[in-house]
Design an enzyme around this catalytic site. Sequence first.
Site, PDB file in Angstrom:
ATOM      1  N   ASP A 162       0.846  -1.189   0.000  1.00 36.74           N
ATOM      2  CA  ASP A 162       0.000   0.000   0.000  1.00 36.74           C
ATOM      3  C   ASP A 162       0.887   1.247   0.000  1.00 36.74           C
ATOM      4  O   ASP A 162       1.876   1.316   0.716  1.00 36.74           O
ATOM      5  CB  ASP A 162      -0.926  -0.012   1.224  1.00 36.74           C
ATOM      6  CG  ASP A 162      -2.098   0.945   1.058  1.00 36.74           C
ATOM      7  OD1 ASP A 162      -3.239   0.472   0.925  1.00 36.74           O
ATOM      8  OD2 ASP A 162      -1.866   2.180   1.045  1.00 36.74           O
ATOM      9  N   ILE A 163       0.497   2.231  -0.800  1.00 36.37           N
ATOM     10  CA  ILE A 163       1.300   3.447  -0.935  1.00 36.37           C
ATOM     11  C   ILE A 163       1.266   4.286   0.342  1.00 36.37           C
ATOM     12  O   ILE A 163       2.160   5.093   0.584  1.00 36.37           O
ATOM     13  CB  ILE A 163       0.822   4.261  -2.165  1.00 36.37           C
ATOM     14  CG1 ILE A 163       1.911   5.178  -2.677  1.00 36.37           C
ATOM     15  CG2 ILE A 163      -0.468   5.018  -1.852  1.00 36.37           C
ATOM     16  CD1 ILE A 163       1.626   5.767  -4.045  1.00 36.37           C
ATOM     17  N   ASN A 205     -13.062  -3.367   1.837  1.00 36.61           N
ATOM     18  CA  ASN A 205     -14.041  -2.294   2.004  1.00 36.61           C
ATOM     19  C   ASN A 205     -14.964  -2.264   0.795  1.00 36.61           C
ATOM     20  O   ASN A 205     -14.533  -2.496  -0.331  1.00 36.61           O
ATOM     21  CB  ASN A 205     -13.312  -0.957   2.155  1.00 36.61           C
ATOM     22  CG  ASN A 205     -12.422  -0.918   3.379  1.00 36.61           C
ATOM     23  OD1 ASN A 205     -12.759  -1.482   4.414  1.00 36.61           O
ATOM     24  ND2 ASN A 205     -11.265  -0.266   3.259  1.00 36.61           N
ATOM     25  N   GLY A 248     -15.776   2.639   3.266  1.00 36.07           N
ATOM     26  CA  GLY A 248     -14.441   3.232   3.233  1.00 36.07           C
ATOM     27  C   GLY A 248     -13.636   2.879   2.001  1.00 36.07           C
ATOM     28  O   GLY A 248     -12.419   3.042   1.980  1.00 36.07           O
ATOM     29  N   GLN A 249     -14.323   2.394   0.948  1.00 41.76           N
ATOM     30  CA  GLN A 249     -13.602   2.017  -0.273  1.00 41.76           C
ATOM     31  C   GLN A 249     -13.261   3.259  -1.087  1.00 41.76           C
ATOM     32  O   GLN A 249     -14.150   4.069  -1.380  1.00 41.76           O
ATOM     33  CB  GLN A 249     -14.464   1.065  -1.114  1.00 41.76           C
ATOM     34  CG  GLN A 249     -13.730   0.532  -2.341  1.00 41.76           C
ATOM     35  CD  GLN A 249     -14.562  -0.469  -3.150  1.00 41.76           C
ATOM     36  OE1 GLN A 249     -15.772  -0.597  -2.931  1.00 41.76           O
ATOM     37  NE2 GLN A 249     -13.918  -1.146  -4.078  1.00 41.76           N
ATOM     38  N   HIS A 308     -10.059  -5.559  -3.691  1.00 39.47           N
ATOM     39  CA  HIS A 308      -8.763  -5.863  -3.085  1.00 39.47           C
ATOM     40  C   HIS A 308      -8.964  -6.252  -1.637  1.00 39.47           C
ATOM     41  O   HIS A 308      -9.861  -5.757  -0.969  1.00 39.47           O
ATOM     42  CB  HIS A 308      -7.790  -4.690  -3.205  1.00 39.47           C
ATOM     43  CG  HIS A 308      -8.348  -3.373  -2.743  1.00 39.47           C
ATOM     44  ND1 HIS A 308      -9.222  -2.632  -3.512  1.00 39.47           N
ATOM     45  CD2 HIS A 308      -8.182  -2.681  -1.601  1.00 39.47           C
ATOM     46  CE1 HIS A 308      -9.564  -1.537  -2.858  1.00 39.47           C
ATOM     47  NE2 HIS A 308      -8.950  -1.540  -1.681  1.00 39.47           N
ATOM     48  N   HIS A 337      -7.090  -6.049   1.918  1.00 34.69           N
ATOM     49  CA  HIS A 337      -5.986  -5.461   2.675  1.00 34.69           C
ATOM     50  C   HIS A 337      -5.438  -6.533   3.631  1.00 34.69           C
ATOM     51  O   HIS A 337      -6.219  -7.150   4.366  1.00 34.69           O
ATOM     52  CB  HIS A 337      -6.461  -4.307   3.555  1.00 34.69           C
ATOM     53  CG  HIS A 337      -6.979  -3.106   2.825  1.00 34.69           C
ATOM     54  ND1 HIS A 337      -6.247  -1.947   2.693  1.00 34.69           N
ATOM     55  CD2 HIS A 337      -8.170  -2.868   2.221  1.00 34.69           C
ATOM     56  CE1 HIS A 337      -6.971  -1.042   2.039  1.00 34.69           C
ATOM     57  NE2 HIS A 337      -8.140  -1.574   1.737  1.00 34.69           N
TER      58      HIS A 337
HETATM   59  P1  5GP Z   1      -9.676   1.176  -0.149  1.00 34.99           P
HETATM   60  O1  5GP Z   1      -9.726   2.574   0.449  1.00 34.99           O
HETATM   61  O2  5GP Z   1     -10.333   1.168  -1.502  1.00 34.99           O
HETATM   62  O3  5GP Z   1     -10.167   0.097   0.746  1.00 34.99           O
HETATM   63  O4  5GP Z   1      -8.135   0.852  -0.358  1.00 34.99           O
HETATM   64  C1  5GP Z   1      -7.375   1.468  -1.353  1.00 34.99           C
HETATM   65  C2  5GP Z   1      -5.953   1.471  -0.883  1.00 34.99           C
HETATM   66  O5  5GP Z   1      -5.130   1.752  -2.014  1.00 34.99           O
HETATM   67  C3  5GP Z   1      -5.649   2.557   0.157  1.00 34.99           C
HETATM   68  O6  5GP Z   1      -5.174   1.942   1.344  1.00 34.99           O
HETATM   69  C4  5GP Z   1      -4.601   3.428  -0.537  1.00 34.99           C
HETATM   70  O7  5GP Z   1      -3.594   3.895   0.349  1.00 34.99           O
HETATM   71  C5  5GP Z   1      -4.047   2.527  -1.612  1.00 34.99           C
HETATM   72  N1  5GP Z   1      -3.570   3.225  -2.800  1.00 34.99           N
HETATM   73  C6  5GP Z   1      -4.150   4.294  -3.405  1.00 34.99           C
HETATM   74  N2  5GP Z   1      -3.455   4.658  -4.484  1.00 34.99           N
HETATM   75  C7  5GP Z   1      -2.404   3.773  -4.574  1.00 34.99           C
HETATM   76  C8  5GP Z   1      -1.328   3.651  -5.502  1.00 34.99           C
HETATM   77  O8  5GP Z   1      -1.178   4.397  -6.473  1.00 34.99           O
HETATM   78  N3  5GP Z   1      -0.438   2.637  -5.271  1.00 34.99           N
HETATM   79  C9  5GP Z   1      -0.561   1.792  -4.192  1.00 34.99           C
HETATM   80  N4  5GP Z   1       0.366   0.844  -4.061  1.00 34.99           N
HETATM   81  N5  5GP Z   1      -1.570   1.889  -3.316  1.00 34.99           N
HETATM   82  C10 5GP Z   1      -2.487   2.869  -3.502  1.00 34.99           C
END
Ligand code: 5GP
Length: 127
Positions: free
Chosen positions: A43-44, A100, A106-107, A113, A115
Amino acid sequence: MNNQAEAGVSRAADPACLFCRIVAGEIPAARVHEDDTLIAIRDIAPRAPTHVLFLPREHIVSAAELTRADGSMLGRLFEAAASFARAEGLTDAGYRMVTNVGEWGGQTVGHLHIHLLGGRSMGWPPG
Ligand code: 5GP
Ligand code: ZN
């Protein structure tokens, strides 16, 4: 509805989807695993000492679109995540896997994906 044709949901790569672009290699990411079904990336913006995302190569918006026909793919996702956690030494202490769904879930990226979060104790319930 047991399959995507009945569901009428397209799973073609979406050029506007960040994770489809990462899968295609158009946007760089720190890959820790990849096979014919999925990739795993760090995760970034990590929220734990270990924070890795396991995503299918195919574009599925969220768990809300899944059907029983996805069972094999889901097994592969969880197996890869558990295997990575084991290799990282996280299994004994424990860790969290979470996905999520939608705004209130919180998506923020609309491509399924899981986590994997580990390396610290997790609170419950999540915020
Ligand atoms: P969500 O919020 O959809 O459950 O999770 C998305 C995740 O993707 C977040 O934890 C966010 O930090 C991560 N993320 C967003 N943009 C990027 C990216 O460009 N590269 C990587 N490796 N992770 C990302
Ligand atoms: Zn996508």
